[in-house]
Enzyme design. Structure first.
Site, PDB file in Angstrom:
ATOM      1  N   ILE A 113       0.902  -1.159   0.000  1.00 36.84           N
ATOM      2  CA  ILE A 113       0.000   0.000   0.000  1.00 36.84           C
ATOM      3  C   ILE A 113       0.941   1.210   0.000  1.00 36.84           C
ATOM      4  CG2 ILE A 113      -0.275  -0.119   2.543  1.00 36.84           C
ATOM      5  CD1 ILE A 113      -3.043   1.198   2.176  1.00 36.84           C
ATOM      6  N   SER A 114       0.782   2.095  -0.965  1.00 39.16           N
ATOM      7  CA  SER A 114       1.725   3.206  -1.129  1.00 39.16           C
ATOM      8  C   SER A 114       1.737   4.136   0.078  1.00 39.16           C
ATOM      9  CB  SER A 114       1.371   4.036  -2.375  1.00 39.16           C
ATOM     10  OG  SER A 114       1.641   3.308  -3.546  1.00 39.16           O
ATOM     11  N   GLN A 115       2.863   4.809   0.232  1.00 43.46           N
ATOM     12  CA  GLN A 115       3.022   5.854   1.242  1.00 43.46           C
ATOM     13  C   GLN A 115       1.949   6.932   0.995  1.00 43.46           C
ATOM     14  OE1 GLN A 115       6.852   7.636   0.715  1.00 43.46           O
ATOM     15  NE2 GLN A 115       6.538   9.187   2.281  1.00 43.46           N
TER      16      GLN A 115
END
Length: 219
Positions: free
Chosen positions: A66-68
């Protein structure tokens, strides 16, 4: 039974995250409002729940992340989403980025390469009551039968800009894609000025999982 609770603590953590993103240069208030609204902890395994509002990427299985939050906000800000935009997202992942786009009023078409992740996220988004169009397949080739799109966002690092995606972008449309090697990529914003003219802007370095597929990395 899926138990989804959004407590005062979670809401407070989101407010702090929005303050942090603002301090890092995110200026689009609609994007910040969407990040403040979507409970990011819903997209985490319970064991990692306490980390949901840190400005970091986390693993979600199948070799994906899950992206930053900063990356999500930065890419979304570059897209300049308007309500009703038809947006193609390459790399559904957890569904968090797609949820932000949905909240901004986009009609989201999202494609995932990993079958298990595709099935899990599609089911989960239905439980959240978020309706969008899900596809399983090679994101590097886009979804030609659903083109053209107003905006395209790629949430995996590509070795090149896939020509298929440029073809599926409307004139006046924007493609946001990280391009580089397998370790770091430059964020590119490509605006299709005419059928044959692309304006390119390049931004900071980011680190994404690799975009797999015919016009991406091989395996």
């Amino acid at each position: 039974m899926l138990k989804l609770e959004d407590t005062y603590r979670h809401k407070g953590q989101r407010k702090e995250l929005v303050k942090l993103l603002r301090s890092k240069g995110i200026r689009d208030e609609k994007v910040l409002e969407a990040i403040n609204t979507v409970p990011r902890h819903f997209f985490f395994d319970t064991a990692l729940d306490s980390h949901a509002y840190e400005d970091k990427a986390f693993p979600i299985g199948e070799g994906q992340t899950i992206s930053q939050p900063f990356t999500v906000a930065f890419q979304t800000q570059l897209l300049e989403i308007k309500p009703g935009d038809r947006v193609l997202e390459i790399g559904t992942g957890s569904g968090y980025q797609a949820s932000i786009l949905h909240l901004l009023g986009a009609e989201v078409h999202t494609i995932e390469y990993q079958k298990k992740l595709y099935e899990k996220t599609k089911k989960f988004m239905a439980k959240l009551g978020i309706h969008m169009h899900f596809y399983l397949g090679d994101g590097s080739q886009g979804i030609p039968e659903k083109a053209p799109f107003d905006k395209i966002i790629v949430t995996a690092g590509a070795p090149i800009v896939p020509n298929s995606l440029l073809k599926q972008l409307k004139v006046g449309g924007i493609l946001v894609i990280p391009v580089g090697d397998r370790k770091t990529q430059k964020m590119l914003k490509l605006t299709k000025k005419t059928a044959t003219t692309i304006e390119q802007e390049s931004f900071d370095n980011f680190a994404f999982v690799p975009l797999l597929g015919t016009e991406g990395w091989k395996g």
